[in-house]
Scaffold this active site. Sequence first.
Site, PDB file in Angstrom:
ATOM      1  N   SER A 110      58.247  -2.984   3.190  1.00 11.38           N
ATOM      2  CA  SER A 110      58.791  -1.628   3.186  1.00 11.38           C
ATOM      3  C   SER A 110      60.129  -1.516   3.925  1.00 11.38           C
ATOM      4  O   SER A 110      61.074  -0.908   3.417  1.00 11.38           O
ATOM      5  CB  SER A 110      57.772  -0.660   3.791  1.00 11.38           C
ATOM      6  OG  SER A 110      57.394  -1.074   5.094  1.00 11.38           O
ATOM      7  N   CYS A 129      43.274  -0.996   8.415  1.00  8.15           N
ATOM      8  CA  CYS A 129      44.150  -0.101   9.175  1.00  8.15           C
ATOM      9  C   CYS A 129      44.306   1.268   8.513  1.00  8.15           C
ATOM     10  O   CYS A 129      44.486   2.268   9.203  1.00  8.15           O
ATOM     11  CB  CYS A 129      45.497  -0.748   9.452  1.00  8.15           C
ATOM     12  SG  CYS A 129      46.359  -1.279   7.977  1.00  8.15           S
ATOM     13  N   LYS A 178      54.888 -13.056   4.638  1.00 11.28           N
ATOM     14  CA  LYS A 178      55.243 -11.644   4.784  1.00 11.28           C
ATOM     15  C   LYS A 178      55.742 -11.373   6.176  1.00 11.28           C
ATOM     16  O   LYS A 178      55.077 -11.793   7.128  1.00 11.28           O
ATOM     17  CB  LYS A 178      53.991 -10.818   4.506  1.00 11.28           C
ATOM     18  CG  LYS A 178      54.130  -9.345   4.771  1.00 11.28           C
ATOM     19  CD  LYS A 178      52.828  -8.663   4.503  1.00 11.28           C
ATOM     20  CE  LYS A 178      52.975  -7.221   4.939  1.00 11.28           C
ATOM     21  NZ  LYS A 178      51.735  -6.575   5.155  1.00 11.28           N
ATOM     22  N   LYS A 191      51.329 -13.961   7.938  1.00 13.44           N
ATOM     23  CA  LYS A 191      51.755 -12.566   8.081  1.00 13.44           C
ATOM     24  C   LYS A 191      52.153 -12.343   9.526  1.00 13.44           C
ATOM     25  O   LYS A 191      51.348 -12.526  10.441  1.00 13.44           O
ATOM     26  CB  LYS A 191      50.609 -11.634   7.691  1.00 13.44           C
ATOM     27  CG  LYS A 191      50.929 -10.168   7.947  1.00 13.44           C
ATOM     28  CD  LYS A 191      49.883  -9.242   7.374  1.00 13.44           C
ATOM     29  CE  LYS A 191      50.172  -7.799   7.765  1.00 13.44           C
ATOM     30  NZ  LYS A 191      49.204  -6.868   7.182  1.00 13.44           N
TER      31      LYS A 191
HETATM   32  C1  PBG Z   1      47.782  -3.734   5.985  1.00 17.72           C
HETATM   33  C2  PBG Z   1      49.137  -3.970   5.444  1.00 17.72           C
HETATM   34  C3  PBG Z   1      50.402  -3.682   6.002  1.00 17.72           C
HETATM   35  C4  PBG Z   1      51.336  -3.996   5.021  1.00 17.72           C
HETATM   36  C5  PBG Z   1      50.637  -4.505   3.930  1.00 17.72           C
HETATM   37  N1  PBG Z   1      49.284  -4.508   4.223  1.00 17.72           N
HETATM   38  C6  PBG Z   1      50.779  -3.034   7.271  1.00 17.72           C
HETATM   39  C7  PBG Z   1      50.538  -3.682   8.571  1.00 17.72           C
HETATM   40  O1  PBG Z   1      50.110  -4.829   8.673  1.00 17.72           O
HETATM   41  O2  PBG Z   1      50.756  -2.976   9.535  1.00 17.72           O
HETATM   42  C8  PBG Z   1      52.814  -3.806   5.136  1.00 17.72           C
HETATM   43  C9  PBG Z   1      53.556  -3.758   3.853  1.00 17.72           C
HETATM   44  C10 PBG Z   1      54.928  -3.212   3.936  1.00 17.72           C
HETATM   45  O3  PBG Z   1      55.512  -2.992   5.021  1.00 17.72           O
HETATM   46  O4  PBG Z   1      55.497  -2.973   2.867  1.00 17.72           O
HETATM   47  N2  PBG Z   1      47.440  -4.380   7.129  1.00 17.72           N
END
Ligand code: PBG
Length: 328
Positions: free
Chosen positions: A274, A122, A248, A195
């Site tokens: 985050s 991404c 996650k 995830k």
């Molecule tokens: C990549 C990825 C993401 C996060 C970690 N690896 C973003 C997503 O899936 O959109 C998010 C980590 C965070 O919010 O701290 N795909």
Amino acid sequence: MHFPSTRLRRLRRTPTLRRMVRETHLTPADLILPLFVCPGEEVFQPVVSMPGVARQSVDRLLVSAAEAHALGVPAVMLFGIPETKDAIGSNSWSDHGIVQQALRALSQEIPTLVTIADVCFCEYTDHGHCGVLDGDTVDNDTTVANLALQAVSLAAAGADIIAPSDMMDGRVGAIRDALDEAGYEEIPILSYAAKFASAFYGPFRDAADSSPSFGDRRSYQMDPANRREARREVELDVLEGADLLMVKPALPYLDVLADLRQRYDHPLVAYHVSGEWAMLRAAAANGWIDYERVLMESLLSIRRAGADLILTYGAVDAARLLAAGDGA
Ligand code: PBG
């Protein structure tokens, strides 16, 4: 035996007594610091939605990583903001890619620090989705082949652990095969196994410039409603050879974490993402909560639910508090 002969407050009377009967502990060794690396020199570009977090060039990143490591944090997770993007994210498997550069520098300068490389597309695609598009959807199998290329490139640059976060089916097995074939059979895979398609990733997408330009990630990331499906996701990754397993986000999914703790003996990792962390900073900035105490309580809760390791943007703050004898 019950009240008045049983009084649970007896063991809460003094700090020492409380410490003696404490069931869960948090140490800096449990923490992993996520870092964002970008091209250039002496770049330190703060991320507005994550006060205290910045995109950093390799020279600055080394300083942040060394600071965390000196406080006892054993590992960092790297995310790249590449110079160029294209439809398939090919920069992610370039030998000169930004994460590859950071990995080489980190293994050279701080050899005892464990480097974990996030594997996804991404940040590298011009459309912001986590793989190769076929019309409006991400094509699973083409993406898996490219993930294997990216993983091998990151291992060649010195990644100690490979961490696929894309949520394509079959990627752990494909990455394992590719790593083994390239001679990296000793490099473990940390799978972002459960995830979820979460709105808590918002600030990360600002930091990594990785928001999808259309649609969302619900056709590949998990539905937040599904706990049983998380077990199936994890089971497949285990069968495909994952060495460590991740849930996650963390706090909104502690039930999933606790469930997986009961079922699997693998090391479990939780990502305090985050948005979870930004909420603490925002509320604290308003004077509504005590950042340090809420951070430590959050991390301790994630450990109590069953995580061995926690990815958190508060890793350095927490390690500092622990060194000062505060917190858990
Ligand atoms: C990549 C990825 C993401 C996060 C970690 N690896 C973003 C997503 O899936 O959109 C998010 C980590 C965070 O919010 O701290 N795909």
